[in-house]
Scaffold this active site. Sequence first.
Site, PDB file in Angstrom:
ATOM      1  CB  CYS A   9      -0.969  -0.023   1.184  1.00 51.89           C
ATOM      2  SG  CYS A   9      -0.178  -0.012   2.817  1.00 51.89           S
ATOM      3  CG  ASN A  12       4.303  -1.695   5.218  1.00 58.59           C
ATOM      4  OD1 ASN A  12       5.399  -2.026   5.653  1.00 58.59           O
ATOM      5  ND2 ASN A  12       3.330  -2.564   5.102  1.00 58.59           N
ATOM      6  CB  CYS A  14      -3.702   1.633   7.086  1.00 53.91           C
ATOM      7  SG  CYS A  14      -3.477   3.095   8.121  1.00 53.91           S
ATOM      8  NE  ARG A  15      -4.480   1.583   1.823  1.00 58.58           N
ATOM      9  CZ  ARG A  15      -4.276   2.325   0.751  1.00 58.58           C
ATOM     10  NH1 ARG A  15      -5.142   2.273  -0.258  1.00 58.58           N
ATOM     11  NH2 ARG A  15      -3.224   3.122   0.666  1.00 58.58           N
ATOM     12  CB  SER A  16       0.196  -3.532   2.718  1.00 59.40           C
ATOM     13  OG  SER A  16       1.091  -2.649   3.324  1.00 59.40           O
ATOM     14  CG  ASP A 128      -5.155   6.067   2.365  1.00 62.90           C
ATOM     15  OD1 ASP A 128      -5.202   5.748   3.570  1.00 62.90           O
ATOM     16  OD2 ASP A 128      -4.273   6.791   1.879  1.00 62.90           O
TER      17      ASP A 128
HETATM   18  P1  4NP Z   1      -1.755   2.798   4.107  1.00 61.92           P
HETATM   19  O1  4NP Z   1      -2.401   4.152   4.669  1.00 61.92           O
HETATM   20  O2  4NP Z   1      -1.208   3.141   2.730  1.00 61.92           O
HETATM   21  O3  4NP Z   1      -2.896   1.869   4.041  1.00 61.92           O
HETATM   22  O4  4NP Z   1      -0.675   2.407   5.088  1.00 61.92           O
HETATM   23  C1  4NP Z   1      -1.712   5.349   4.732  1.00 61.92           C
HETATM   24  C2  4NP Z   1      -0.894   5.613   5.800  1.00 61.92           C
HETATM   25  C3  4NP Z   1      -0.238   6.819   5.883  1.00 61.92           C
HETATM   26  C4  4NP Z   1      -0.393   7.750   4.893  1.00 61.92           C
HETATM   27  C5  4NP Z   1      -1.212   7.489   3.816  1.00 61.92           C
HETATM   28  C6  4NP Z   1      -1.866   6.277   3.729  1.00 61.92           C
HETATM   29  N1  4NP Z   1       0.255   8.994   4.991  1.00 61.92           N
HETATM   30  O5  4NP Z   1       0.003   9.857   4.130  1.00 61.92           O
HETATM   31  O6  4NP Z   1       1.068   9.214   5.908  1.00 61.92           O
END
Ligand code: 4NP
Length: 158
Positions: A9, A12, A14-16, A128
């Site tokens: 993702c 790294n 939340c989703r992955s 996201d």
């Molecule tokens: P992820 O979510 O891609 O599912 O881990 C996010 C975590 C942090 C950010 C964006 C998406 N960020 O912009 O910091």
Amino acid sequence: MKKRILFVCLGNICRSPAAEAILLYKLKELKLLDQFEVDSAGTGNWHVGKMADSRMREAALNRGINIKSRARQISLDDFKNFDLILTMDNANLEHVKSLSKDLDPRFKAKIKPLLEYAIDKDIIEVPDPYYGGDNGFDLVLDLLDVSIDELIRDIKVD
Ligand code: 4NP
């Protein structure tokens, strides 16, 4: 030979990492853990070394799933160290494809959106949840849960 799967993702956190923990949980239940190597990574580097977002860890723990991984950024080695790279949204997919474009295809992981395995074909991205409300985390977990069941079914047939 182990089947090697990497979820990707943006951050790294939340989703992955949730996808990684869910797949590990299901493989353990099925006693298939020893046949797989599972990991996750982000296309970005802002959160490298951090535990997953506490909101995601809590939502997963409510389902009995413990997210233990720490964030890392995807590297070129990942394309040869994994068989399958599964991305969460279109931006991740394009980013991962562009990183790998100059690599020798013989040594390259297959790259696909995870939701190719989803039953509901209208949803093609795992949204996201980072800047959304708390229920975004449960929606992510629901999407991951169903698509990872299908992923396991598909891989077991391979
Ligand atoms: P992820 O979510 O891609 O599912 O881990 C996010 C975590 C942090 C950010 C964006 C998406 N960020 O912009 O910091």
